[in-house]
Design an enzyme around this catalytic site. Structure first.
Site, PDB file in Angstrom:
ATOM      1  N   SER A   1     -24.925 -20.508 -23.230  1.00  0.00           N
ATOM      2  CA  SER A   1     -25.274 -21.857 -23.581  1.00  0.00           C
ATOM      3  C   SER A   1     -25.906 -21.689 -25.127  1.00  0.00           C
ATOM      4  O   SER A   1     -26.663 -22.565 -25.443  1.00  0.00           O
ATOM      5  CB  SER A   1     -26.333 -22.459 -22.598  1.00  0.00           C
ATOM      6  OG  SER A   1     -25.486 -22.940 -21.691  1.00  0.00           O
TER       7      SER A   1
ATOM      8  N   ALA B   1     -20.468 -15.468 -23.361  1.00  0.00           N
ATOM      9  CA  ALA B   1     -20.816 -16.147 -22.057  1.00  0.00           C
ATOM     10  C   ALA B   1     -20.435 -17.793 -22.062  1.00  0.00           C
ATOM     11  O   ALA B   1     -20.217 -18.363 -23.008  1.00  0.00           O
ATOM     12  CB  ALA B   1     -22.146 -15.674 -21.780  1.00  0.00           C
ATOM     13  N   HIS B   2     -20.620 -18.406 -20.766  1.00  0.00           N
ATOM     14  CA  HIS B   2     -20.281 -19.569 -20.756  1.00  0.00           C
ATOM     15  C   HIS B   2     -20.988 -20.536 -21.496  1.00  0.00           C
ATOM     16  O   HIS B   2     -22.292 -20.193 -21.693  1.00  0.00           O
ATOM     17  CB  HIS B   2     -20.436 -19.971 -19.111  1.00  0.00           C
ATOM     18  CG  HIS B   2     -21.668 -19.645 -18.541  1.00  0.00           C
ATOM     19  ND1 HIS B   2     -22.188 -18.333 -18.082  1.00  0.00           N
ATOM     20  CD2 HIS B   2     -22.919 -20.232 -18.608  1.00  0.00           C
ATOM     21  CE1 HIS B   2     -23.311 -18.351 -17.613  1.00  0.00           C
ATOM     22  NE2 HIS B   2     -23.883 -19.765 -18.017  1.00  0.00           N
ATOM     23  N   ASN B   3     -20.386 -21.612 -21.794  1.00  0.00           N
ATOM     24  CA  ASN B   3     -21.093 -22.854 -22.643  1.00  0.00           C
ATOM     25  C   ASN B   3     -21.267 -22.456 -24.046  1.00  0.00           C
ATOM     26  O   ASN B   3     -21.937 -23.300 -24.827  1.00  0.00           O
ATOM     27  CB  ASN B   3     -22.118 -23.430 -21.895  1.00  0.00           C
ATOM     28  CG  ASN B   3     -21.839 -23.717 -20.586  1.00  0.00           C
ATOM     29  OD1 ASN B   3     -20.930 -23.974 -20.395  1.00  0.00           O
ATOM     30  ND2 ASN B   3     -22.961 -23.848 -19.953  1.00  0.00           N
TER      31      ASN B   3
ATOM     32  N   ARG C   1     -15.176 -19.040 -19.323  1.00  0.00           N
ATOM     33  CA  ARG C   1     -14.901 -20.485 -19.459  1.00  0.00           C
ATOM     34  C   ARG C   1     -16.302 -21.021 -19.180  1.00  0.00           C
ATOM     35  O   ARG C   1     -17.457 -20.389 -18.980  1.00  0.00           O
ATOM     36  CB  ARG C   1     -14.187 -20.978 -18.190  1.00  0.00           C
ATOM     37  CG  ARG C   1     -14.720 -20.803 -16.856  1.00  0.00           C
ATOM     38  CD  ARG C   1     -13.951 -21.309 -15.726  1.00  0.00           C
ATOM     39  NE  ARG C   1     -13.570 -22.609 -15.746  1.00  0.00           N
ATOM     40  CZ  ARG C   1     -12.902 -23.026 -14.808  1.00  0.00           C
ATOM     41  NH1 ARG C   1     -12.558 -22.428 -13.570  1.00  0.00           N
ATOM     42  NH2 ARG C   1     -12.397 -24.333 -14.778  1.00  0.00           N
TER      43      ARG C   1
END
Length: 311
Positions: A252, A232-234, A211
């Site tokens: 990111s 991974a996140h973002n 998430r």
């Protein structure tokens, strides 16, 4: 739950004290949102943000609009983590959803469930979707129509479009790898974002998609992920991408449309990979890649140069 801005910060004199609706990244924050600016990479987003208040470093405050209230700190992510823990007290740990129960036929009349499936509260599942054995769909997840969800899949904190295939053993929407090292202690960084999977995506066995931390993790329409891909996140992945097995994405990073990545490649964090890029297997991407490039190697370089240097 919304909360007064001054209750989130101690020892800081705030010009404006109002209700905070949410914590959002610079690019989509609004007047009653709190944002953060901790890297010069996001200078353009900072200059154009509509955030009412922003946590930042002193040297970066000049890039923010005049009508954005600045909260100057020494460690942006640490202060942000403290705020997130107050606003979202359960977000630092990935608690199981104990509301999940066996689904009822009355509620999901057109959905076919395998054995031992659990579904949480406020879950929405579209028509003609199939869910395999031993899978768990946690609270407030939305899944579209004509999807195929395999066995031993866990989905939480996610919105899934139509005609999406998620094969066996995938884990989607769990908290990502977020820590802030402070001396001899690692401070957990709460994750509050979602995973958004658009229409016609296929995710093969054993993939893990985290998430978002403050933003969302997104998979564009008609993108295909091979087995054991980690996102991974973002991370933002564009439309019509093809990603082979065991590729890993750090947090990111952003991929354009029509990107192809060979197996076991690694993409570092906070990078931008352009449209129509091809990345050879086993490559390590540690800097931005412009549109229409073909790269390979570690660190990844122009494909022709790589071939010439490795004859």
């Amino acid at each position: 739950e919304n909360i007064k801005l001054n209750s989130l910060f101690s020892g800081i004199n705030l010009t404006n004290n109002y209700i905070i609706n949410a914590v959002r990244p610079l690019h989509n924050a609004k007047k009653n949102d709190l944002s953060f600016f901790d890297s010069i990479k996001y200078k353009t987003e900072a200059e154009n943000t509509k955030a009412g208040t922003c946590i930042t470093l002193d040297q970066y405050s000049k890039f923010l609009p005049k009508n954005t209230q600045k909260i100057i700190v020494k460690n942006v992510l640490l202060e942000l983590a403290k705020v997130l823990k107050k606003l979202y007290p359960t977000a630092a740990d990935d608690y199981p959803d104990y509301s999940s129960k066996k689904p009822t036929k009355n509620k999901y009349r057109t959905v076919k469930f395998g054995n031992n499936v659990l579904v949480g509260k406020n879950v929405k599942i579209g028509k003609n979707t199939l869910i395999g054995n031993n899978s768990i769909i946690e609270k407030s997840v939305e899944i579209g129509s004509d999807c195929i969800i395999g066995s031993n899949v866990i989905i939480k904190n996610s919105i899934v479009g139509d005609r999406v295939v998620i094969q066996d053993g995938c884990k989607i929407g769990q908290k990502g790898f977020g820590f802030i090292p402070i001396k001899n202690k690692n401070i957990k960084f709460p994750h509050i974002g979602k995973v958004i999977i658009y229409d016609d995506v296929e995710i093969s066995c054993g993939c893990t998609i985290d998430r978002g931390s403050v933003d969302d993790t997104c998979i564009g329409k008609n993108t295909y992920l091979d087995n054991q891909v980690h996102i991974a996140h973002n991370v933002k992945i564009g439309d019509n991408c093809m990603i082979a097995g065991q590729v890993g994405f750090a947090g990111s990073s952003t991929l354009g449309n029509n990107v192809m990545i060979g197996g076991q490649a690694g993409i570092s964090g906070h990078l931008k990979v352009g449209n129509n890029v091809q990345i050879g297997g086993g490559s390590g991407v540690i800097k931005d890649i412009p549109d229409n490039s073909k790269v390979m190697g570690y660190p990844a370089k122009d494909l022709k140069r790589f071939i010439k240097e490795n004859k």
